[in-house]
Motif scaffolding. Structure first.
Motif, short mmCIF file in Angstrom:
data_model
loop_
_atom_site.label_atom_id
_atom_site.label_comp_id
_atom_site.label_asym_id
_atom_site.label_seq_id
_atom_site.Cartn_x
_atom_site.Cartn_y
_atom_site.Cartn_z
N GLU A 18 13.51 3.75 -13.39
CA GLU A 18 12.52 4.06 -12.35
C GLU A 18 11.57 5.19 -12.74
O GLU A 18 10.38 5.09 -12.44
CB GLU A 18 13.18 4.34 -11.00
CG GLU A 18 13.32 3.09 -10.18
CD GLU A 18 13.57 3.37 -8.71
OE1 GLU A 18 14.11 4.44 -8.36
OE2 GLU A 18 13.20 2.50 -7.92
N ASP A 50 -2.92 0.11 -4.39
CA ASP A 50 -1.57 -0.47 -4.33
C ASP A 50 -0.64 0.18 -5.35
O ASP A 50 0.53 0.45 -5.05
CB ASP A 50 -1.63 -1.98 -4.59
CG ASP A 50 -2.31 -2.75 -3.47
OD1 ASP A 50 -2.44 -2.20 -2.35
OD2 ASP A 50 -2.71 -3.90 -3.72
N VAL A 74 0.43 3.63 -4.22
CA VAL A 74 1.44 3.54 -3.15
C VAL A 74 2.81 3.29 -3.76
O VAL A 74 3.81 3.93 -3.38
CB VAL A 74 1.07 2.46 -2.12
CG1 VAL A 74 2.24 2.14 -1.20
CG2 VAL A 74 -0.14 2.88 -1.30
N GLN A 75 2.89 2.37 -4.72
CA GLN A 75 4.17 2.09 -5.37
C GLN A 75 4.69 3.31 -6.12
O GLN A 75 5.88 3.64 -6.03
CB GLN A 75 4.00 0.93 -6.35
CG GLN A 75 3.73 -0.40 -5.69
CD GLN A 75 3.45 -1.47 -6.71
OE1 GLN A 75 4.21 -1.63 -7.67
NE2 GLN A 75 2.37 -2.21 -6.53
N ALA A 111 3.97 6.45 -5.51
CA ALA A 111 4.35 7.46 -4.52
C ALA A 111 5.73 7.17 -3.94
O ALA A 111 6.54 8.09 -3.78
CB ALA A 111 3.31 7.54 -3.41
N ASP A 112 6.00 5.91 -3.65
CA ASP A 112 7.31 5.55 -3.10
C ASP A 112 8.44 5.91 -4.08
O ASP A 112 9.46 6.47 -3.68
CB ASP A 112 7.37 4.05 -2.80
CG ASP A 112 6.51 3.65 -1.60
OD1 ASP A 112 6.10 4.55 -0.83
OD2 ASP A 112 6.25 2.44 -1.45
N ILE A 113 8.24 5.58 -5.34
CA ILE A 113 9.26 5.86 -6.33
C ILE A 113 9.42 7.37 -6.53
O ILE A 113 10.54 7.89 -6.52
CB ILE A 113 8.95 5.16 -7.67
CG1 ILE A 113 9.00 3.65 -7.50
CG2 ILE A 113 9.93 5.62 -8.75
CD1 ILE A 113 8.43 2.88 -8.68
N GLN A 121 8.70 9.75 -4.53
CA GLN A 121 9.28 10.36 -3.33
C GLN A 121 10.80 10.28 -3.39
O GLN A 121 11.48 11.28 -3.15
CB GLN A 121 8.76 9.67 -2.06
CG GLN A 121 9.26 10.29 -0.78
CD GLN A 121 8.75 11.69 -0.56
OE1 GLN A 121 7.56 11.95 -0.74
NE2 GLN A 121 9.62 12.60 -0.19
N ARG A 122 11.32 9.11 -3.73
CA ARG A 122 12.77 8.95 -3.86
C ARG A 122 13.33 9.83 -4.96
O ARG A 122 14.35 10.48 -4.79
CB ARG A 122 13.12 7.48 -4.15
CG ARG A 122 13.11 6.59 -2.96
CD ARG A 122 13.80 5.27 -3.23
NE ARG A 122 13.40 4.59 -4.46
CZ ARG A 122 12.35 3.78 -4.59
NH1 ARG A 122 11.57 3.57 -3.54
NH2 ARG A 122 12.08 3.19 -5.74
N GLN A 177 -0.22 12.10 -5.07
CA GLN A 177 -0.87 12.39 -3.79
C GLN A 177 -2.31 12.86 -3.99
O GLN A 177 -3.20 12.50 -3.23
CB GLN A 177 -0.05 13.41 -3.01
CG GLN A 177 1.27 12.85 -2.54
CD GLN A 177 2.18 13.90 -1.94
OE1 GLN A 177 2.08 15.08 -2.24
NE2 GLN A 177 3.11 13.45 -1.11
N GLU A 220 2.44 10.47 2.32
CA GLU A 220 3.80 10.07 2.69
C GLU A 220 4.76 11.14 2.32
O GLU A 220 4.57 11.94 1.48
CB GLU A 220 4.16 8.77 1.97
CG GLU A 220 3.28 7.64 2.48
CD GLU A 220 3.63 6.33 1.80
OE1 GLU A 220 4.60 6.26 1.02
OE2 GLU A 220 2.94 5.36 2.05
#
Length: 86
Positions: free
Chosen positions: A15, A41, A44-45, A47-49, A51-52, A69, A86
């Protein structure tokens, strides 16, 4: 696309590489002005990764999350909309 199946099978190992490749692809799309919807897009992907990842290892991934960001804010400014944080 290379890292996505690897990250699905072994997220702890792949990841971070997937997130980095998404970030670099989005940076390229933003700087060239090509494919801005794809850039959005992709960010966003990423950022999601990130963030985790940052929740588990903030010292290691917080800067990358901040970069994502910042690029999202730049893209939103370019598109004339407000950024989604986010």
């Amino acid at each position: 696309e290379i890292y996505r199946p690897l990250a699905t099978g072994n997220p702890a190992t792949y990841e971070p590489d997937l997130a980095r490749s998404l970030l670099m692809a989005a940076w390229f799309l933003l700087k060239t002005g090509e494919g801005l919807p794809l850039c959005q897009d992709t960010l966003v992907q990423a950022a999601d990764i990130y963030q985790r990842l940052a929740e588990g290892q903030p010292a290691r991934y917080a800067e990358s999350l901040q970069t994502v960001q910042s690029l999202r804010a730049d893209l939103s400014e370019l598109l004339g909309s407000s950024p989604t944080r986010e």
